[in-house]
Design a protein around this motif. Structure first.
Motif, PDB file in Angstrom:
ATOM      1  N   THR A   1       5.198 -18.134  28.450  1.00  0.00           N
ATOM      2  CA  THR A   1       5.626 -17.740  27.102  1.00  0.00           C
ATOM      3  C   THR A   1       7.014 -17.120  27.065  1.00  0.00           C
ATOM      4  O   THR A   1       7.653 -17.103  26.012  1.00  0.00           O
ATOM      5  CB  THR A   1       4.643 -16.719  26.505  1.00  0.00           C
ATOM      6  OG1 THR A   1       4.635 -15.535  27.339  1.00  0.00           O
ATOM      7  CG2 THR A   1       3.239 -17.288  26.413  1.00  0.00           C
ATOM      8  N   GLY A   2       7.480 -16.598  28.191  1.00  0.00           N
ATOM      9  CA  GLY A   2       8.724 -15.839  28.180  1.00  0.00           C
ATOM     10  C   GLY A   2       8.598 -14.546  27.411  1.00  0.00           C
ATOM     11  O   GLY A   2       9.595 -13.986  26.937  1.00  0.00           O
ATOM     12  N   ALA A   3       7.385 -14.035  27.286  1.00  0.00           N
ATOM     13  CA  ALA A   3       7.125 -12.855  26.455  1.00  0.00           C
ATOM     14  C   ALA A   3       7.846 -11.623  26.977  1.00  0.00           C
ATOM     15  O   ALA A   3       7.940 -11.396  28.186  1.00  0.00           O
ATOM     16  CB  ALA A   3       5.627 -12.586  26.377  1.00  0.00           C
ATOM     17  N   THR A   4       8.330 -10.830  26.039  1.00  0.00           N
ATOM     18  CA  THR A   4       8.934  -9.535  26.346  1.00  0.00           C
ATOM     19  C   THR A   4       8.144  -8.384  25.750  1.00  0.00           C
ATOM     20  O   THR A   4       8.331  -7.232  26.139  1.00  0.00           O
ATOM     21  CB  THR A   4      10.369  -9.471  25.796  1.00  0.00           C
ATOM     22  OG1 THR A   4      10.342  -9.693  24.371  1.00  0.00           O
ATOM     23  CG2 THR A   4      11.252 -10.520  26.451  1.00  0.00           C
ATOM     24  N   HIS A   5       7.260  -8.701  24.789  1.00  0.00           N
ATOM     25  CA  HIS A   5       6.500  -7.664  24.094  1.00  0.00           C
ATOM     26  C   HIS A   5       4.997  -7.862  24.228  1.00  0.00           C
ATOM     27  O   HIS A   5       4.212  -7.326  23.442  1.00  0.00           O
ATOM     28  CB  HIS A   5       6.912  -7.611  22.621  1.00  0.00           C
ATOM     29  CG  HIS A   5       8.235  -6.939  22.407  1.00  0.00           C
ATOM     30  ND1 HIS A   5       9.415  -7.476  22.863  1.00  0.00           N
ATOM     31  CD2 HIS A   5       8.564  -5.765  21.810  1.00  0.00           C
ATOM     32  CE1 HIS A   5      10.421  -6.672  22.548  1.00  0.00           C
ATOM     33  NE2 HIS A   5       9.921  -5.629  21.918  1.00  0.00           N
ATOM     34  N   VAL A   6       4.597  -8.648  25.218  1.00  0.00           N
ATOM     35  CA  VAL A   6       3.187  -8.797  25.569  1.00  0.00           C
ATOM     36  C   VAL A   6       3.036  -8.414  27.034  1.00  0.00           C
ATOM     37  O   VAL A   6       3.781  -8.892  27.892  1.00  0.00           O
ATOM     38  CB  VAL A   6       2.688 -10.241  25.348  1.00  0.00           C
ATOM     39  CG1 VAL A   6       1.256 -10.401  25.871  1.00  0.00           C
ATOM     40  CG2 VAL A   6       2.752 -10.607  23.881  1.00  0.00           C
ATOM     41  N   GLY A   7       2.097  -7.526  27.310  1.00  0.00           N
ATOM     42  CA  GLY A   7       1.844  -7.076  28.674  1.00  0.00           C
ATOM     43  C   GLY A   7       0.388  -6.704  28.842  1.00  0.00           C
ATOM     44  O   GLY A   7      -0.491  -7.362  28.298  1.00  0.00           O
ATOM     45  N   VAL A   8       0.132  -5.605  29.538  1.00  0.00           N
ATOM     46  CA  VAL A   8      -1.228  -5.274  29.975  1.00  0.00           C
ATOM     47  C   VAL A   8      -1.644  -3.880  29.538  1.00  0.00           C
ATOM     48  O   VAL A   8      -0.847  -2.936  29.587  1.00  0.00           O
ATOM     49  CB  VAL A   8      -1.329  -5.377  31.512  1.00  0.00           C
ATOM     50  CG1 VAL A   8      -2.651  -4.835  32.037  1.00  0.00           C
ATOM     51  CG2 VAL A   8      -1.137  -6.830  31.943  1.00  0.00           C
ATOM     52  N   GLU A   9      -2.902  -3.772  29.105  1.00  0.00           N
ATOM     53  CA  GLU A   9      -3.593  -2.484  29.064  1.00  0.00           C
ATOM     54  C   GLU A   9      -4.423  -2.424  30.329  1.00  0.00           C
ATOM     55  O   GLU A   9      -5.327  -3.240  30.516  1.00  0.00           O
ATOM     56  CB  GLU A   9      -4.509  -2.357  27.851  1.00  0.00           C
ATOM     57  CG  GLU A   9      -5.144  -0.971  27.776  1.00  0.00           C
ATOM     58  CD  GLU A   9      -6.616  -0.980  27.385  1.00  0.00           C
ATOM     59  OE1 GLU A   9      -7.081   0.034  26.853  1.00  0.00           O
ATOM     60  OE2 GLU A   9      -7.309  -1.982  27.635  1.00  0.00           O
ATOM     61  N   LEU A  10      -4.116  -1.491  31.212  1.00  0.00           N
ATOM     62  CA  LEU A  10      -4.825  -1.417  32.488  1.00  0.00           C
ATOM     63  C   LEU A  10      -6.114  -0.623  32.302  1.00  0.00           C
ATOM     64  O   LEU A  10      -6.128   0.599  32.373  1.00  0.00           O
ATOM     65  CB  LEU A  10      -3.956  -0.772  33.563  1.00  0.00           C
ATOM     66  CG  LEU A  10      -4.504  -0.949  34.982  1.00  0.00           C
ATOM     67  CD1 LEU A  10      -4.415  -2.413  35.414  1.00  0.00           C
ATOM     68  CD2 LEU A  10      -3.763  -0.081  35.968  1.00  0.00           C
ATOM     69  N   ASP A  11      -7.197  -1.343  32.041  1.00  0.00           N
ATOM     70  CA  ASP A  11      -8.537  -0.750  31.982  1.00  0.00           C
ATOM     71  C   ASP A  11      -9.144  -0.911  33.363  1.00  0.00           C
ATOM     72  O   ASP A  11      -9.482  -2.018  33.791  1.00  0.00           O
ATOM     73  CB  ASP A  11      -9.375  -1.460  30.917  1.00  0.00           C
ATOM     74  CG  ASP A  11     -10.780  -0.885  30.786  1.00  0.00           C
ATOM     75  OD1 ASP A  11     -11.257  -0.246  31.753  1.00  0.00           O
ATOM     76  OD2 ASP A  11     -11.402  -1.078  29.732  1.00  0.00           O
TER      77      ASP A  11
END
Length: 337
Positions: free
Chosen positions: A188-198
């Motif tokens: 996606t080349g995303a810059t504003h999508v990442g991870v919630e580390l649960d």
């Protein structure tokens, strides 16, 4: 670190009452559910807040002077479910939550990557967990096409609203481990999508949350503090992918997940359980977990999620809060000056 609570466990209370529980336990943040699998119980004026500055200010005013602030928004659901009544609604909930976050001065929205069906025309999701055969990879290729299109578009929408979307690495989602995270970002080349580390969903998959934190680094935007206890005797016989769930009858109390889907009763006996912090891993472990997150962002929000069925609502939060606060104190005492 900024320590708080995900509010779903307190949906039986008003928002001011929930804020008081958080404050009384020494926590400083409340992550607010805004749709998806659960209704936005604590945001009854959702539509008004999106349009009215007065409604927004009235809502924010509930937090003033309490010592508790909003610690992100949460709309966990399945935005790619092949049934429109679920998928389209949950996708719109994500977009609405991003808009709401901007209105409230928030920059984090937690959700899940989603899980489509296995082929066009499907009405049920298809979670491939061991793609040893070519047909399974065909399913994944189809699903990743949908995932890529949705999250590329959503990333642009989030960037336009100065919000970062943190995906929980949760079962029954296309993205549920580190390799999947990298694949999503690459596609996606995303810059504003990442991870919630649960940490909880990593534990039972035999992943180490501390190793994952240090591996993913700045791709982690947000964190959840929830523990898991492996019940060795049952796990030795059934493994951690045990499907001995019971379908709840229509006259039993059950949670609707959207459309005609409902949560099932947990296996009895179970191979593993969600438990309050300290019942699966000790305070020293959680201090190292916080240390790994601190290396990424000293101001990261780390919110307790309470799903320990052996403990009451406030009782379970209190047990977890005591461990998390002690872990944070240990971190602070050993941090470089």
């Amino acid at each position: 670190m900024k320590l708080g609570l995900y509010n779903a466990i307190l949906h039986d209370r008003t928002l001011p009452e929930a804020i008081k529980v958080v404050a009384d336990l020494g926590l400083t943040g409340l992550e607010i559910n805004t749709g998806g699998f659960l209704p936005a119980v604590h945001v009854p004026a959702f539509d008004d807040i999106l349009e009215s500055d007065t409604a927004r200010d009235d809502f924010l005013g509930l937090f003033e002077g309490t010592g508790v602030g909003i610690a992100g928004l949460n709309c966990n659901g399945n935005p790619l479910h092949p049934t429109a009544a679920i998928g389209e609604k949950h996708a719109e909930d994500i977009r609405r939550s991003i808009r709401l976050a901007q209105r409230l001065g928030q920059h984090r929205v937690v959700t899940m990557s989603g899980l489509p069906g296995g082929e066009p025309g499907s009405t049920r999701v298809n979670w491939v967990v061991n793609a040893w055969n070519s047909a399974a990879l065909d399913v994944l290729d189809y699903q990743w096409g949908l995932v890529t299109d949705f999250w590329r578009e959503t990333d642009r929408f989030a960037a336009d609203h100065d919000v970062k979307v943190a995906l929980e690495l949760h079962p029954q989602n296309v993205v549920f481990n580190s390799a999947d995270v990298h694949k999503l970002i690459d596609l996606t080349g995303a810059t504003h999508v990442g991870v919630e580390l649960d940490a909880s969903h990593l534990f039972w998959q035999q992943m180490d949350p501390i190793d994952v934190a240090r591996h993913l680094g700045p791709l982690i935007f947000h964190a959840a503090a929830k523990d898991v206890r492996i019940n060795r005797e049952t796990a030795a016989l059934n493994g951690v992918l045990d499907n001995s769930f019971r379908r709840l009858a229509t006259d039993e109390e059950r949670t609707n997940l959207g459309g005609d889907e409902w949560a099932n009763e947990w296996p009895k006996p179970s191979s593993w359980d969600f438990v309050a912090l300290g019942k699966g891993h000790d305070t020293a472990y959680w201090a190292e977990f916080l240390r790994a997150l601190h290396e990424i962002d000293p101001d990261m929000m780390v919110n307790i999620e309470h799903e320990d069925t052996e403990l009451g609502r406030v009782e379970g939060i209190a047990v977890a809060a005591e461990v998390l606060i002690a872990a944070n104190a240990e971190l602070e005492n050993t941090a470089p000056a």
